[in-house]
Design an enzyme around this catalytic site. Structure first.
Site, PDB file in Angstrom:
ATOM      1  N   GLY B  16       0.832  -1.205   0.000  1.00  0.00           N
ATOM      2  CA  GLY B  16       0.000   0.000   0.000  1.00  0.00           C
ATOM      3  C   GLY B  16       0.858   1.243   0.000  1.00  0.00           C
ATOM      4  NE  ARG B  77      -2.039  -5.019  -1.768  1.00  0.00           N
ATOM      5  CZ  ARG B  77      -1.571  -4.530  -0.619  1.00  0.00           C
ATOM      6  NH1 ARG B  77      -0.628  -5.147   0.035  1.00  0.00           N
ATOM      7  NH2 ARG B  77      -2.059  -3.393  -0.118  1.00  0.00           N
ATOM      8  CG  ASP B 108       3.379  -6.527   7.433  1.00  0.00           C
ATOM      9  OD1 ASP B 108       2.953  -6.222   6.303  1.00  0.00           O
ATOM     10  OD2 ASP B 108       2.650  -6.927   8.354  1.00  0.00           O
ATOM     11  CB  THR B 131       2.881   1.103   6.213  1.00  0.00           C
ATOM     12  OG1 THR B 131       1.528   0.910   6.665  1.00  0.00           O
ATOM     13  CG2 THR B 131       3.801   0.922   7.409  1.00  0.00           C
ATOM     14  CG  ASP B 133      -1.748   0.428   7.975  1.00  0.00           C
ATOM     15  OD1 ASP B 133      -2.639   1.281   7.810  1.00  0.00           O
ATOM     16  OD2 ASP B 133      -1.573  -0.522   7.200  1.00  0.00           O
ATOM     17  CG  ASP B 135       1.243  -2.265  10.551  1.00  0.00           C
ATOM     18  OD1 ASP B 135       2.077  -1.614   9.886  1.00  0.00           O
ATOM     19  OD2 ASP B 135       0.454  -3.065  10.036  1.00  0.00           O
ATOM     20  NE  ARG B 177      -2.043  -3.696   7.153  1.00  0.00           N
ATOM     21  CZ  ARG B 177      -1.002  -4.438   6.821  1.00  0.00           C
ATOM     22  NH1 ARG B 177      -1.092  -5.284   5.828  1.00  0.00           N
ATOM     23  NH2 ARG B 177       0.129  -4.307   7.441  1.00  0.00           N
TER      24      ARG B 177
END
Lengths: 328, 328, 328, 328
Positions: B16, B77, B108, B131, B133, B135, B177
């Site tokens: 992403g 992707r 990740d 990212t 996110d 995370d 996410r």
């Protein structure tokens, strides 16, 4: 029609809020002060009129509101005002404050209320077109429309960043109720591949064909703007249909939603609201009742409310023609 | 581990996209030029590596990209890269260009790919945390997270305008996410009534109780932030449940969606990306392979990729405590 | 030091205003309510304390202020507070309201006032670092700094559009008093050709050499960031000197000025202000007096005011190194 | 006048750049493709025409430029084009590419060039009004003006935050060369205390009187908008004069400067530029030469260039009247 000697004006906002409503309230109130009138805020639209949520305004109430989204007078939909009893209560509350006239800022429902109330109780009212949908006649543009269009393209600019990075097809749903004005402006303004509006039927096959042609021409990311309320369905429904024809394409849907209603108004909306707020008060002083003040070719025009709300405002064919040339 | 004499570095973005990826690419490329290296752009992530979509970059390629959202190298992707055959093709393409090492910018999954590739083919790689996110371990913040938080609060500021005007309850769904980082920051940053994150279970009754208490205290409009991917359901599902308890309340749902991925990066993301882009190239020159460069307490830290991707980054209890105090 | 039983806290903002001050006031007041305290607003800083411009706050006062620039408590510089007589008056006013303790939000001058007042009258105070300049020790970043940096880069992004269109050289002066923090962040964040800060002397010849090298490398438009208050002179003075060396170059100067002080705070500044506002009240309750609450490595730290204001906060050499690599 | 069979059109931007120029270029080029024409970019205006900096454009050149400020064709002022020799060279370069006609986007100087060139060499040209100053006749608004006004009010909104916090008087200088259009719109749009424009002389005493009256009415912060190029002097000069009358007032000056020229164009400017870009190409195809395409009452109108550049565009008295009512 006799011109009354108006001394106290009530201002209210009603229906869906729109950026620039605060600027319109401020302009009306300040114009009132300029002409030596007393100005009252009627909170939460007709609902507040019925519940007597009415306060005299001073200059502090309208300081630093011009630049703020929403409406500090708040808005509400009022079922009770649709009943004769509700309107009677509302009338009595106005009388108890000595309010002679109204400035009503809102969309067609709000203006209809003002018209009805004038018919029944003779309370002079000037309506102002406050709605992001631009679906009122009697004005080139409504207060809030320009801001909503800019909010939409700023959001779509961001979506384009990610669409381009991933060569995706995005369906972006914009507001507008039954009118395609936001969709057209946001679509031309964001180089959309296609624009689906309630006023025109676009067969899925035509849309798919256009997207295929563009993909061949290496425009690998595409954004399709969908007006809510269109006959072809929601953005999600259209996306689902298109997905069957273009299974290889990564398709995403974004519904811009209520963020289109907020935000600081654009310079244009501040000007429009400022001019019309002054025009509302001056109209009342000149005996212009049961009308909506609008701006046509940059001149203030007063249109009877019954004509403003008929909902026959047409989209500009030339805009559609230009949109087509630029997306081919 | 022997330090190789690196002369040609390939840069790619994968997964992403996130605002600041362009700034990171630029910084890596410019650092490479500073140290006399040749720099290659690998387009569309691992997919482009397999399809040999690889071009030598010069300074023109990275002019005026720092401030732009998305990634000019594009992202994708790649299913094929998950297969040994795919990775073999990718390796051969790199070799054909003489590319010695990689800078991989992504989340990740992207870093996992870089790790695997290093294990199999010995291509040194430094990963960068790109990212929205947040995370990833091994860095306080990921590239794009600060921009996404600001995009979210700017949208919520607009939604608040209309929520306040109508005394409505809004459920706003933000990205992240399986991580609540955006939700917490956007929630505290927008004075949310409540914040629902995947890491904590909030019973509907607790949420309803809080909303009732606030309504009594005359906070008549309320915004609840919901992280996507939470166990309590989507914003729409939670709104539907709450509606049964608060039938008198006008409830609306907005899903911010992909606009959170785009937009010009904030100053912080530009700085973070710039520092890490330089760190990636310097890390490779110093023999730091199979690591992710992050910023911890404002210092560059290289963490083995396998440790960065474990997904155990914890939300700050103190943030939740502050959020609770401020929304009570 | 004995911990007092604090029941009434006064909050004030003082010195140059900074975005996020409102968020800090709100957080302190809301934290006070959470702990059952009475909260007072002291308007116009120490000047209002002397003139008894003090009002008890309720939750309405802090509704919808989080997202607004400036400070609704207003700020002022007070000559009279520098005199023993002024401070005596201020003390008596506090006593008349029963105010036990203070939260003082501002820069070094404001915190010095709080320290002095504590020394003389024993009024416990926690200071919060509220200044766009980031020139306070005891915190990684000050409230307002992140917003000012973002405001600066957004303005510079616009300037770059016109600089690029005309291949011009722009000197852009940013704020920061005697500190180069804004200049460095805005400079790295906007791909500046050079950054001139008060902490480093840049000879004109060095600057000219760099600009010449870049021009040869076809970076035909260039932006140089100049911190106000630098020893090398104002942006205009430096531009005039450079013009003699590069007579063929079209050179323009823009002083960003006070717009850097305003605007809705960024998400980071809202979070920082929220955390520190809570920390201020909790600090007072825990007997932490005469200190400034700051955030270091994302943890709340209380630093004695006398240490926070010494003005020895150092710029990060690593930032300068990265800036140099990226602009070469 | 005979209509030529146009096959190759050159597009250029000239003079001061304006947001929306890229959108106009894109629209002209895309319209050209739609009609099967070849389109050429002439870089750096007339200077590039003389230096043969001319390239055939394809659809990639105009992808993702609509939303960007500045002009990717770049702009320049050309002394040489003012000479017959310069224009001869320019003509020969056009002929060498087979370019039949021109679309010239810029202000009065740029359009004058197109007119002269048509007179001398018969190269058909349609001009488009591209200038933030709005000082061209033949169109209600020029491309870039709406964006500049919005940029100005966004900056002034920020300045107001700090003005209000400190009860200060700010003089803000906006662009507009010899025209007060930006000043009036930005002034009404930002609730300015007064607006000083080149078209009207405002004695210092009148301004001071107004500011005094407002201060008495407790509007303690005030913003005065000053158009550059006014006869009353620069913002700094006026501020210095006013300071003598109001010595107790904390007065600041901000010159918005070149940031008003950049930034992503507003939705309106994107639409205006899109419509006029199409109109330019269609005008050339219909034999409309030596004209400027403008939008009057939302209809495309072609005005002879000699009439468009006379500089007699008048400010709207009604705007001034409204500004006065709202600031009293």
């Amino acid at each position: 029609m006799e011109t009354k000697n108006i001394k106290k004006i009530g201002v209210l906002t009603s229906g869906g809020d729109a950026p620039g409503m605060n600027a319109a309230i401020r302009a009306a109130v300040r114009a009132g002060f300029y002409y030596g009138l007393e100005m009252y805020g009627i909170y939460r639209g007709y609902e507040g009129m019925i519940q007597n949520d009415i306060k005299k305004l001073d200059s502090k109430n309208i300081t630093h509101v011009l630049e703020r989204g929403g409406t500090f007078l708040k808005s509400a939909r009022s079922e009770e005002f649709r009943t004769p009893e509700g309107r009677k209560k509302a009338y009595e509350n106005l009388k108890s404050h000595g309010i002679d006239a109204l400035v009503v800022i809102g969309g067609d429902g709000s203006l209809t209320g003002a018209h009805l109330f004038y018919q029944e109780y003779g309370i002079p009212a000037v309506g102002l077109p406050g709605t992001i949908d631009n679906d009122l006649s009697g004005t080139d543009l409504t207060i809030g429309f320009d801001t909503a269009c800019n909010t939409a393209i700023e959001a779509i600019d961001k979506i384009r960043d990610t669409a381009t990075s991933h060569d995706r097809l995005f369906f972006v749903e914009v507001m507008g109720r039954d009118a395609g004005f936001i969709a057209i402006n946001a679509g031309v303004g964001s180089a959309a591949a296609a624009i689906l509006i309630p006023e025109r039927k676009t067969p899925i096959e035509t849309l798919v064909e256009k997207l295929k042609t563009r993909t061949k021409a290496k425009k690998s990311s595409n954004i399709v703007i969908v007006a809510e309320g269109g006959k072809s369905g929601s953005a999600q429904e259209i996306a689902d249909k298109v997905a069957k024809y273009l299974p290889y394409y990564d398709i995403k849907v974004t519904i811009l939603g209520h963020l289109q209603r907020g935000g600081a108004p654009t310079c244009f909306d501040r000007l429009l609201a400022s001019k019309l707020g002054v025009a509302a008060v001056e109209g009342l002083m000149q005996g212009k009742y049961d009308v909506m003040a609008g701006l046509i070719n940059n001149k203030v025009v007063y249109t009877p409310i019954v004509k403003a709300i008929v909902g026959d405002k047409e989209i500009d064919e030339e805009d559609l023609r230009v949109a087509n040339i630029l997306s081919t």
